[in-house]
Design an enzyme around this catalytic site. Sequence first.
Site, mmCIF file in Angstrom:
data_model
loop_
_atom_site.group_PDB
_atom_site.id
_atom_site.type_symbol
_atom_site.label_atom_id
_atom_site.label_comp_id
_atom_site.label_asym_id
_atom_site.label_seq_id
_atom_site.Cartn_x
_atom_site.Cartn_y
_atom_site.Cartn_z
ATOM 1 N N LYS A 1 14.382 76.121 -4.148
ATOM 2 C CA LYS A 1 14.770 77.081 -3.113
ATOM 3 C C LYS A 1 14.017 78.412 -3.267
ATOM 4 O O LYS A 1 13.346 78.641 -4.272
ATOM 5 C CB LYS A 1 16.299 77.271 -3.168
ATOM 6 C CG LYS A 1 17.074 75.976 -2.836
ATOM 7 C CD LYS A 1 18.580 76.202 -2.788
ATOM 8 C CE LYS A 1 19.326 74.917 -2.430
ATOM 9 N NZ LYS A 1 20.791 75.119 -2.304
ATOM 10 N N TYR B 1 20.176 71.216 7.178
ATOM 11 C CA TYR B 1 21.566 71.414 6.755
ATOM 12 C C TYR B 1 22.572 71.147 7.882
ATOM 13 O O TYR B 1 23.709 71.623 7.831
ATOM 14 C CB TYR B 1 21.755 72.827 6.203
ATOM 15 C CG TYR B 1 21.253 73.001 4.783
ATOM 16 C CD1 TYR B 1 21.832 72.292 3.720
ATOM 17 C CD2 TYR B 1 20.216 73.871 4.478
ATOM 18 C CE1 TYR B 1 21.388 72.438 2.414
ATOM 19 C CE2 TYR B 1 19.759 74.032 3.169
ATOM 20 C CZ TYR B 1 20.352 73.312 2.146
ATOM 21 O OH TYR B 1 19.922 73.466 0.854
ATOM 22 N N PHE C 1 29.580 79.016 5.394
ATOM 23 C CA PHE C 1 28.368 79.544 4.755
ATOM 24 C C PHE C 1 27.081 79.095 5.449
ATOM 25 O O PHE C 1 25.991 79.435 4.997
ATOM 26 C CB PHE C 1 28.336 79.154 3.273
ATOM 27 C CG PHE C 1 28.393 77.672 3.004
ATOM 28 C CD1 PHE C 1 27.269 76.864 3.147
ATOM 29 C CD2 PHE C 1 29.585 77.079 2.588
ATOM 30 C CE1 PHE C 1 27.317 75.502 2.894
ATOM 31 C CE2 PHE C 1 29.643 75.711 2.334
ATOM 32 C CZ PHE C 1 28.505 74.927 2.495
ATOM 33 N N ARG D 1 21.199 64.883 -9.641
ATOM 34 C CA ARG D 1 22.435 65.669 -9.490
ATOM 35 C C ARG D 1 22.954 66.093 -10.870
ATOM 36 O O ARG D 1 23.461 67.202 -11.044
ATOM 37 C CB ARG D 1 23.513 64.861 -8.754
ATOM 38 C CG ARG D 1 23.196 64.465 -7.306
ATOM 39 C CD ARG D 1 23.210 65.572 -6.305
ATOM 40 N NE ARG D 1 24.441 66.328 -6.284
ATOM 41 C CZ ARG D 1 24.727 67.242 -5.338
ATOM 42 N NH1 ARG D 1 23.875 67.481 -4.346
ATOM 43 N NH2 ARG D 1 25.841 67.909 -5.380
ATOM 44 N N THR E 1 27.344 72.973 -7.935
ATOM 45 C CA THR E 1 26.881 73.870 -6.862
ATOM 46 C C THR E 1 27.013 75.336 -7.252
ATOM 47 O O THR E 1 26.096 76.129 -7.047
ATOM 48 C CB THR E 1 27.700 73.608 -5.581
ATOM 49 O OG1 THR E 1 27.652 72.211 -5.285
ATOM 50 C CG2 THR E 1 27.166 74.401 -4.402
ATOM 51 N N ARG F 1 20.883 74.652 -12.705
ATOM 52 C CA ARG F 1 21.624 75.745 -12.079
ATOM 53 C C ARG F 1 22.248 76.674 -13.117
ATOM 54 O O ARG F 1 22.304 77.891 -12.912
ATOM 55 C CB ARG F 1 22.672 75.182 -11.115
ATOM 56 C CG ARG F 1 22.025 74.698 -9.797
ATOM 57 C CD ARG F 1 22.941 73.839 -8.997
ATOM 58 N NE ARG F 1 22.496 73.665 -7.603
ATOM 59 C CZ ARG F 1 23.058 72.822 -6.750
ATOM 60 N NH1 ARG F 1 24.102 72.081 -7.131
ATOM 61 N NH2 ARG F 1 22.613 72.708 -5.523
ATOM 62 N N ASN G 1 21.127 78.951 -5.472
ATOM 63 C CA ASN G 1 21.380 78.124 -6.656
ATOM 64 C C ASN G 1 20.194 77.209 -6.995
ATOM 65 O O ASN G 1 20.353 76.147 -7.579
ATOM 66 C CB ASN G 1 22.686 77.332 -6.498
ATOM 67 C CG ASN G 1 22.671 76.408 -5.293
ATOM 68 O OD1 ASN G 1 21.664 76.318 -4.586
ATOM 69 N ND2 ASN G 1 23.756 75.704 -5.071
ATOM 70 N N HIS H 1 18.033 71.947 -4.414
ATOM 71 C CA HIS H 1 18.775 70.971 -3.617
ATOM 72 C C HIS H 1 18.462 69.584 -4.157
ATOM 73 O O HIS H 1 17.320 69.310 -4.524
ATOM 74 C CB HIS H 1 18.351 71.023 -2.143
ATOM 75 C CG HIS H 1 18.850 69.832 -1.353
ATOM 76 N ND1 HIS H 1 20.101 69.812 -0.787
ATOM 77 C CD2 HIS H 1 18.292 68.616 -1.109
ATOM 78 C CE1 HIS H 1 20.281 68.630 -0.203
ATOM 79 N NE2 HIS H 1 19.201 67.887 -0.384
ATOM 80 N N GLU I 1 16.546 62.466 4.207
ATOM 81 C CA GLU I 1 15.998 63.781 3.841
ATOM 82 C C GLU I 1 14.514 63.680 3.485
ATOM 83 O O GLU I 1 13.732 64.584 3.802
ATOM 84 C CB GLU I 1 16.805 64.377 2.684
ATOM 85 C CG GLU I 1 18.221 64.766 3.098
ATOM 86 C CD GLU I 1 19.069 65.282 1.953
ATOM 87 O OE1 GLU I 1 20.253 65.593 2.192
ATOM 88 O OE2 GLU I 1 18.569 65.381 0.802
HETATM 89 P P1 IDP Z 1 25.043 70.943 -3.221
HETATM 90 O O1 IDP Z 1 23.728 71.681 -2.963
HETATM 91 O O2 IDP Z 1 25.492 71.075 -4.643
HETATM 92 O O3 IDP Z 1 25.004 69.506 -2.743
HETATM 93 P P2 IDP Z 1 26.595 71.533 -0.828
HETATM 94 O O4 IDP Z 1 28.084 71.553 -0.773
HETATM 95 O O5 IDP Z 1 25.876 70.375 -0.195
HETATM 96 O O6 IDP Z 1 26.166 71.695 -2.352
HETATM 97 O O7 IDP Z 1 26.105 72.882 -0.154
HETATM 98 C C1 IDP Z 1 24.760 73.049 0.225
HETATM 99 C C2 IDP Z 1 24.286 74.410 -0.205
HETATM 100 O O8 IDP Z 1 25.033 75.411 0.496
HETATM 101 C C3 IDP Z 1 24.519 74.750 -1.679
HETATM 102 O O9 IDP Z 1 23.524 74.238 -2.540
HETATM 103 C C4 IDP Z 1 24.512 76.258 -1.657
HETATM 104 O O10 IDP Z 1 23.175 76.768 -1.566
HETATM 105 C C5 IDP Z 1 25.225 76.547 -0.346
HETATM 106 N N1 IDP Z 1 26.673 76.721 -0.537
HETATM 107 C C6 IDP Z 1 27.597 75.760 -0.807
HETATM 108 N N2 IDP Z 1 28.833 76.279 -0.903
HETATM 109 C C7 IDP Z 1 28.693 77.604 -0.669
HETATM 110 C C8 IDP Z 1 29.625 78.700 -0.626
HETATM 111 O O11 IDP Z 1 30.830 78.542 -0.821
HETATM 112 N N3 IDP Z 1 29.086 79.934 -0.378
HETATM 113 C C9 IDP Z 1 27.747 80.134 -0.154
HETATM 114 N N4 IDP Z 1 26.849 79.139 -0.173
HETATM 115 C C10 IDP Z 1 27.313 77.889 -0.437
HETATM 116 MG MG MG Z 2 24.679 68.807 -0.797
#
Ligand code: IDP
Ligand code: MG
Length: 140
Positions: free
Chosen positions: A11, A51, A59, A87, A93, A104, A114, A117, A128
């Site tokens: 990212k 996304y 978010f 993962r 996350t 992370r 973070n 992805h 994807e």
């Molecule tokens: P993941 O990347 O661990 O699979 P997802 O739930 O798919 O997590 O969320 C996608 C991305 O959205 C996350 O990697 C993060 O960058 C962002 N994100 C997820 N939850 C939050 C939140 O509560 N606040 C702000 N950004 C979030």
């Molecule tokens: Mg995800």
Amino acid sequence: MTVQKTLSILKPDVTRRNLTGKINAKIESAGLRIIAQKRLWLTRAQAEGFYAVHAERSFFNDLCEFMTTGPVVVQVLEGNDAVAAYRDIMGATNPANSAEGTIRKEFAESIEANSVHGSDSEENAANEIAYFFSQTEIVG
Ligand code: IDP
Ligand code: MG
């Protein structure tokens, strides 16, 4: 164990801090092979399309904004159980909850910025990967 492919994105917080090589070293140390890779500056439309499953989440707008603040590196990773393996090394996350030694935990700035992805299922990985790469760009 099955050999799988998964889609990884380094990212904008990674490219901004010049951490591409450090993250790639962790990916390769875990036994995953980077079989396709390119650096892109996503458009807003590309980020929103990628996304789209999160379109209803609170978010979503901030996330799409963040993903267009600088270049990203999109990658195809291959290895045994690559979806779950990546993962695992990504970590949770929210970096506050990420296990020691994960990408992370070591590098993420926040729950949003973070660092990485990774696809969450083999089916999503295929979709994807196709979103960013043509077959001729993937060299296993
Ligand atoms: P993941 O990347 O661990 O699979 P997802 O739930 O798919 O997590 O969320 C996608 C991305 O959205 C996350 O990697 C993060 O960058 C962002 N994100 C997820 N939850 C939050 C939140 O509560 N606040 C702000 N950004 C979030
Ligand atoms: Mg995800």
